[in-house]
Design an enzyme around this catalytic site. Structure first.
Site, PDB file in Angstrom:
ATOM      1  N   THR A   1      10.812  -7.122  16.106  1.00 15.70           N
ATOM      2  CA  THR A   1      12.237  -7.259  16.376  1.00 15.70           C
ATOM      3  C   THR A   1      12.696  -8.712  16.346  1.00 15.70           C
ATOM      4  O   THR A   1      13.892  -8.974  16.365  1.00 15.70           O
ATOM      5  CB  THR A   1      12.575  -6.669  17.759  1.00 15.70           C
ATOM      6  OG1 THR A   1      11.849  -7.396  18.759  1.00 15.70           O
ATOM      7  CG2 THR A   1      12.222  -5.194  17.822  1.00 15.70           C
TER       8      THR A   1
ATOM      9  N   GLY B   1      -0.768  -1.372   8.793  1.00 16.98           N
ATOM     10  CA  GLY B   1      -0.231  -0.050   8.513  1.00 16.98           C
ATOM     11  C   GLY B   1       0.738   0.444   9.568  1.00 16.98           C
ATOM     12  O   GLY B   1       0.556   0.228  10.759  1.00 16.98           O
TER      13      GLY B   1
ATOM     14  N   ASN C   1       0.832  -1.193   0.000  1.00 18.98           N
ATOM     15  CA  ASN C   1       0.000   0.000   0.000  1.00 18.98           C
ATOM     16  C   ASN C   1       0.876   1.256   0.000  1.00 18.98           C
ATOM     17  O   ASN C   1       2.103   1.182   0.125  1.00 18.98           O
ATOM     18  CB  ASN C   1      -0.965  -0.017   1.187  1.00 18.98           C
ATOM     19  CG  ASN C   1      -2.272   0.685   0.880  1.00 18.98           C
ATOM     20  OD1 ASN C   1      -2.314   1.647   0.131  1.00 18.98           O
ATOM     21  ND2 ASN C   1      -3.354   0.193   1.468  1.00 18.98           N
TER      22      ASN C   1
ATOM     23  N   HIS D   1      23.075  -0.102  11.869  1.00 20.69           N
ATOM     24  CA  HIS D   1      24.255   0.756  11.934  1.00 20.69           C
ATOM     25  C   HIS D   1      25.154   0.323  13.091  1.00 20.69           C
ATOM     26  O   HIS D   1      24.719  -0.358  14.019  1.00 20.69           O
ATOM     27  CB  HIS D   1      23.831   2.218  12.080  1.00 20.69           C
ATOM     28  CG  HIS D   1      23.073   2.693  10.884  1.00 20.69           C
ATOM     29  ND1 HIS D   1      23.691   3.031   9.706  1.00 20.69           N
ATOM     30  CD2 HIS D   1      21.740   2.836  10.668  1.00 20.69           C
ATOM     31  CE1 HIS D   1      22.781   3.374   8.829  1.00 20.69           C
ATOM     32  NE2 HIS D   1      21.587   3.267   9.378  1.00 20.69           N
TER      33      HIS D   1
ATOM     34  N   ARG E   1       4.544  -8.518  20.266  1.00 23.73           N
ATOM     35  CA  ARG E   1       4.353  -9.737  21.078  1.00 23.73           C
ATOM     36  C   ARG E   1       3.140 -10.479  20.563  1.00 23.73           C
ATOM     37  O   ARG E   1       2.172  -9.872  20.087  1.00 23.73           O
ATOM     38  CB  ARG E   1       4.141  -9.362  22.539  1.00 23.73           C
ATOM     39  CG  ARG E   1       5.374  -8.778  23.186  1.00 23.73           C
ATOM     40  CD  ARG E   1       5.107  -8.495  24.662  1.00 23.73           C
ATOM     41  NE  ARG E   1       6.306  -8.054  25.330  1.00 23.73           N
ATOM     42  CZ  ARG E   1       6.700  -6.797  25.444  1.00 23.73           C
ATOM     43  NH1 ARG E   1       5.977  -5.839  24.910  1.00 23.73           N
ATOM     44  NH2 ARG E   1       7.804  -6.490  26.078  1.00 23.73           N
TER      45      ARG E   1
END
Length: 184
Positions: free
Chosen positions: A164, A141, A84, A114, A179
């Site tokens: 993550t 979204g 989208n 980084h 989670r």
């Protein structure tokens, strides 16, 4: 001699300040500019220059404008994938999005990490880790998917989630960090 592009592809520390990598990002910016600027009926599912740049795009894959990617050649879309408006994919490593997967508006996928030390960041050091989203996933979204994450078949990532860690098949994750929750 090993080039910075070869180091990036091998998952080693490299400097993003390299002229060859900058040239590749310029080519991606040009293709993205064309894609984002074409009238929708003229653009089709993916603008011609962007379609030529991508690592692969299956039948019926569609990217709404505006869109941004870092390199393009590391982005692989399965059949029927839908991205989208407002998606950003920093494809310093391969990003594979499986068949019929949908990304909501403003989803962000970051393959680059980084350097942890300021001196390393000043030198432009980063490392690239691939992201895989399997078939039939739904990414809500404004979700953010970080480097090295794999999302299983049929998984759902809630809007605004920051992913993550890997998401198992058919799981639903929400929140920051994301989670697992029980589906209703």
């Amino acid at each position: 001699m090993t080039s910075e592009r070869m180091k990036m592809a091998a998952g080693e520390w490299y400097t993003c300040l390299d002229p060859e990598l900058e040239e590749l990002r310029d080519a991606a910016r040009d293709a993205v500019f064309e894609h984002n600027g074409l009238p929708p009926r003229q653009r089709g599912g993916i603008g011609p220059a962007l379609a030529a740049l991508l690592g692969g795009a299956g039948e019926g894959a569609r990217i709404e404008a505006p869109f941004h990617c870092a390199y393009g050649f590391n982005l692989f879309l399965g059949d029927g994938v839908f991205l989208n408006a407002g998606c950003t994919i920093l494809d310093t490593a391969p990003v594979r999005i499986g068949k019929r997967t949908m990304l909501g508006p403003n989803v962000q996928i970051y393959c680059a990490e980084h350097h942890r030390e300021a001196a390393g960041r000043r030198a432009g050091l980063e490392i690239a880790k691939p992201v895989t989203i399997c078939d039939d996933a739904w990414i809500g979204g404004s979700a953010v998917i970080l480097a090295g994450v794999n999302i299983g078949n049929g998984a759902i990532v809630g809007a605004g989630a920051v992913v993550t860690r890997d998401v198992p098949a058919n799981a639903t994750v929400v929140g920051n960090p994301a989670r697992a929750v029980t589906r209703r």
